[in-house]
Scaffold this motif. Structure first.
Motif, PDB file in Angstrom:
ATOM      1  N   ARG A 237      -8.397 -23.382  27.724  1.00  0.00           N
ATOM      2  CA  ARG A 237      -7.617 -25.162  27.911  1.00  0.00           C
ATOM      3  C   ARG A 237      -8.038 -25.168  26.548  1.00  0.00           C
ATOM      4  O   ARG A 237      -7.768 -26.304  26.377  1.00  0.00           O
ATOM      5  CB  ARG A 237      -9.651 -24.885  28.450  1.00  0.00           C
ATOM      6  N   SER A 238      -8.127 -24.507  25.210  1.00  0.00           N
ATOM      7  CA  SER A 238      -8.897 -25.360  24.449  1.00  0.00           C
ATOM      8  C   SER A 238      -7.909 -24.308  23.110  1.00  0.00           C
ATOM      9  O   SER A 238      -7.221 -25.088  22.209  1.00  0.00           O
ATOM     10  CB  SER A 238     -10.038 -25.091  23.637  1.00  0.00           C
ATOM     11  N   PHE A 239      -7.610 -23.067  23.231  1.00  0.00           N
ATOM     12  CA  PHE A 239      -7.016 -22.815  22.274  1.00  0.00           C
ATOM     13  C   PHE A 239      -5.351 -21.739  22.390  1.00  0.00           C
ATOM     14  O   PHE A 239      -5.076 -22.237  23.799  1.00  0.00           O
ATOM     15  CB  PHE A 239      -7.539 -21.013  21.622  1.00  0.00           C
ATOM     16  N   GLY A 240      -4.349 -22.387  21.873  1.00  0.00           N
ATOM     17  CA  GLY A 240      -3.267 -21.278  22.057  1.00  0.00           C
ATOM     18  C   GLY A 240      -3.178 -20.404  22.534  1.00  0.00           C
ATOM     19  O   GLY A 240      -4.003 -18.805  22.589  1.00  0.00           O
ATOM     20  N   PRO A 241      -1.302 -19.629  22.772  1.00  0.00           N
ATOM     21  CA  PRO A 241      -1.827 -18.289  23.222  1.00  0.00           C
ATOM     22  C   PRO A 241      -2.217 -17.280  22.644  1.00  0.00           C
ATOM     23  O   PRO A 241      -2.230 -16.360  21.970  1.00  0.00           O
ATOM     24  CB  PRO A 241      -0.181 -18.022  23.455  1.00  0.00           C
ATOM     25  N   GLU A 242      -2.132 -17.401  21.136  1.00  0.00           N
ATOM     26  CA  GLU A 242      -2.494 -16.266  20.172  1.00  0.00           C
ATOM     27  C   GLU A 242      -4.308 -16.157  19.886  1.00  0.00           C
ATOM     28  O   GLU A 242      -3.674 -14.920  19.753  1.00  0.00           O
ATOM     29  CB  GLU A 242      -2.591 -17.682  17.957  1.00  0.00           C
ATOM     30  N   LEU A 243      -4.545 -16.892  20.835  1.00  0.00           N
ATOM     31  CA  LEU A 243      -5.883 -16.232  20.827  1.00  0.00           C
ATOM     32  C   LEU A 243      -5.762 -15.095  21.726  1.00  0.00           C
ATOM     33  O   LEU A 243      -6.686 -14.245  21.930  1.00  0.00           O
ATOM     34  CB  LEU A 243      -6.402 -17.108  22.349  1.00  0.00           C
ATOM     35  N   LEU A 244      -5.025 -13.907  22.749  1.00  0.00           N
ATOM     36  CA  LEU A 244      -5.035 -13.178  22.948  1.00  0.00           C
ATOM     37  C   LEU A 244      -3.823 -12.006  22.446  1.00  0.00           C
ATOM     38  O   LEU A 244      -4.606 -10.858  22.373  1.00  0.00           O
ATOM     39  CB  LEU A 244      -3.713 -13.028  24.533  1.00  0.00           C
ATOM     40  N   GLU A 245      -3.491 -12.743  21.461  1.00  0.00           N
ATOM     41  CA  GLU A 245      -2.869 -12.159  20.634  1.00  0.00           C
ATOM     42  C   GLU A 245      -3.978 -10.496  19.886  1.00  0.00           C
ATOM     43  O   GLU A 245      -3.541  -9.814  19.524  1.00  0.00           O
ATOM     44  CB  GLU A 245      -2.280 -12.650  19.500  1.00  0.00           C
ATOM     45  N   GLY A 246      -4.426 -11.440  18.968  1.00  0.00           N
ATOM     46  CA  GLY A 246      -5.876 -11.608  18.559  1.00  0.00           C
ATOM     47  C   GLY A 246      -6.718 -10.259  19.155  1.00  0.00           C
ATOM     48  O   GLY A 246      -7.495  -9.877  18.314  1.00  0.00           O
ATOM     49  N   LEU A 247      -6.571 -10.249  20.648  1.00  0.00           N
ATOM     50  CA  LEU A 247      -7.350  -9.155  20.943  1.00  0.00           C
ATOM     51  C   LEU A 247      -7.224  -7.824  20.379  1.00  0.00           C
ATOM     52  O   LEU A 247      -7.603  -6.630  20.390  1.00  0.00           O
ATOM     53  CB  LEU A 247      -7.144  -9.008  22.909  1.00  0.00           C
ATOM     54  N   ALA A 248      -5.619  -7.420  20.103  1.00  0.00           N
ATOM     55  CA  ALA A 248      -5.400  -5.795  19.243  1.00  0.00           C
ATOM     56  C   ALA A 248      -6.207  -5.760  18.079  1.00  0.00           C
ATOM     57  O   ALA A 248      -6.794  -4.490  17.995  1.00  0.00           O
ATOM     58  CB  ALA A 248      -3.964  -6.727  18.760  1.00  0.00           C
ATOM     59  N   ALA A 249      -7.129  -6.820  17.375  1.00  0.00           N
ATOM     60  CA  ALA A 249      -8.384  -6.251  16.524  1.00  0.00           C
ATOM     61  C   ALA A 249      -9.146  -6.187  17.167  1.00  0.00           C
ATOM     62  O   ALA A 249     -10.400  -6.288  16.466  1.00  0.00           O
ATOM     63  CB  ALA A 249      -8.190  -7.296  15.638  1.00  0.00           C
TER      64      ALA A 249
END
Length: 497
Positions: free
Chosen positions: A269-281
């Protein structure tokens, strides 16, 4: 302060306390409804309380930082002064001998590390959403986070673990260090990109079950890190990784899945789709958190626990491949319950992220998950937007190495084909599950719902029952009985395959 004065201060507080608790860097005195915390006169390198001025600085920051989340617990910084008669008193006119943080005393047994079994589904949900909102409101720290901040802790872990290698096993220690470094260099670019995108913020930084309190049925975050900005100005994902690692270590992946899924839904609700990309780390971050706990427990004298954390770090750094599971069925068939039960056994720790169309609808409309939407909102265009978001987020999670469970009706055959194609394009295994139950059972379950994101009513079910769902090629499961039984049976066949 001299050694004699330090002993005098501790004895003075101790004489007035019912109980005294000693931690690695503080003394806590409990009396009535009050607790006083006195910092130890120590310098541990990453933490320096060696002078009176530094202890005052740390206590004032601890008060300020923690009041954001626990304002009724953290009261004030008190001055311990020399009395005219030679003794000690609080906030007198004499010379300051020491400083103490006054807090409201709370039930020690209400801390979640003392009752990890208390983290049920609703509490895990509340924790995930609370942390997401906290992160969204936290101040951005562009000088923090990124590869440099995480490498600071990785290198610190390596140094401390090598010092402990004679006790913990040199081969195991070196295996953890080598695997951590290798994964770090794989993810360094991603970590730096997240810092540039605003994910480096002032965080709690010590977010494990020992620092979460359960009061009046709600979670309260307390005792954040105040003594080192390098440790607290971090990637928000590294912050929540501590809680996820802690739950995983305590064999509570069920709670970890619920925390992570709720966190992501709220944070999106507050962050963009890059939030999900970061889960690789995430595997790297979980391993680093486990490494921290390894040397903490070793320094506390528990080498067995330290070794278990090292083993956990290695497991996090060798995650199983992701897979996509779609759970469909009419309203009331138990999709959400089934999805949450199978998710802990799918993919990397703490398990698969559960994406619910019911929650995505509320997110797209900007309302709380439990808010009711009017029937007029459910237009064909909105229906399409919801499923497009569901599939796009699933693809992003799979690309980041996360397992995913989709919770939706999937009544239209075309939607079932689209989700199967998503798995094919991602190159991951796919399993489709269709839950069946009689209309009577479905209606009873819908009528018994409380506090759920679903807006389905018995009238909604009636419309679904009139529709032709087409040929169901997914695994059909009789969901009339206990969801636990059907989920365990399905997991035994498919979760590891």
């Amino acid at each position: 302060m001299t050694d004699a004065e330090e002993a005098e201060v501790l004895a003075w507080f101790g004489a007035r306390a019912e109980k005294r608790i000693e931690t690695g860097c503080a003394h806590v005195f409990l009396a009535g409804d009050t607790a006083f915390k006195v910092k130890k006169r120590v310098d541990l390198g990453f933490l320096d309380y060696s002078t009176l001025e530094l202890r005052l600085w740390a206590l004032e920051r601890e008060l300020r930082f923690n009041r954001a989340a626990a304002s009724d617990i953290y009261r004030s910084v008190r001055k311990v002064t020399r009395a005219a008669g030679g003794g000690l008193e609080l906030d007198g006119p004499g010379r300051a001998v020491e400083y103490a943080l006054e807090m409201r005393r709370f039930d020690e047994d209400a801390v979640l590390s003392a009752q990890p079994w208390a983290v049920d589904g609703p509490l895990a949900e509340a924790m995930g959403r609370l942390i997401a909102r906290t992160h969204a409101g936290a101040e951005i720290r562009p000088q923090g986070g990124g590869g440099k901040a995480l490498k600071y802790t990785i290198d610190s872990n390596a140094k401390l673990l090598r010092e402990l290698a004679p006790r913990l096993g040199a081969e195991r220690v070196e295996a953890v260090i080598a695997a951590t470094d290798a994964e770090y260099f794989r993810r360094e670019t991603l970590l730096d990109a997240r810092r540039a995108a605003g994910f480096a913020r002032h965080c709690h930084a010590d977010l494990h079950l020992g620092n979460i309190l359960l009061e009046d049925g709600r979670p309260v975050l307390f005792d954040c890190i105040e003594f080192n900005d390098v440790l607290s100005e971090i990637d928000i994902q590294y912050d929540i990784a501590f809680l996820l690692m802690d739950l995983d270590f305590r064999r509570r992946r069920d709670a970890g899945v619920r925390v992570l899924s709720a966190y992501l839904d709220e944070a999106l609700r507050s962050f963009g789709p890059e939030l999900l990309e970061g889960l690789a780390a995430m595997p790297l971050m979980l391993a680093v958190r486990a490494g921290v706990r390894a040397h903490v427990w070793a320094h506390s004298g528990d080498d067995q626990a330290a070794g278990a954390y090292l083993d956990a770090a290695l497991e996090h750094l060798a995650p199983p491949p992701p897979k996509l599971v779609a759970v469909g069925g009419l309203s009331g068939s138990g999709k959400s319950t089934f999805a949450r039960l199978i998710a802990p056994g799918l993919g990397p720790s703490p398990g698969a992220v559960v994406l619910r169309t019911d929650e995505i609808r509320k997110r797209l409309m900007g309302v709380a998950p439990e808010a009711r939407l009017p029937a007029s909102v459910y237009s064909p265009a909105f229906y399409e937007d919801v499923y497009a978001t569901l599939i796009a987020e699933a693809r992003a999670l799979l690309a980041a190495g996360r397992g995913v469970v989709l919770d939706a009706t999937f009544i239209r055959p075309e939607l079932r084909r689209r989700v199967e194609e998503a798995a094919l394009l991602a190159g991951v295994p796919f399993h489709g599950v269709w839950l069946d139950a009689s209309p009577r059972v479905l209606a009873q379950r819908i009528e018994g719902r409380e506090g759920d994101a679903s807006d389905a009513t018995v009238a909604t079910l009636a419309m679904q029952l009139e529709r032709d769902v087409g040929q169901i090629g997914w695994d059909r499961i009789d969901a009339s009985g206990p969801a636990q039984d059907s989920a365990e049976a399905w997991s035994a066949r498919y979760a590891s395959g």
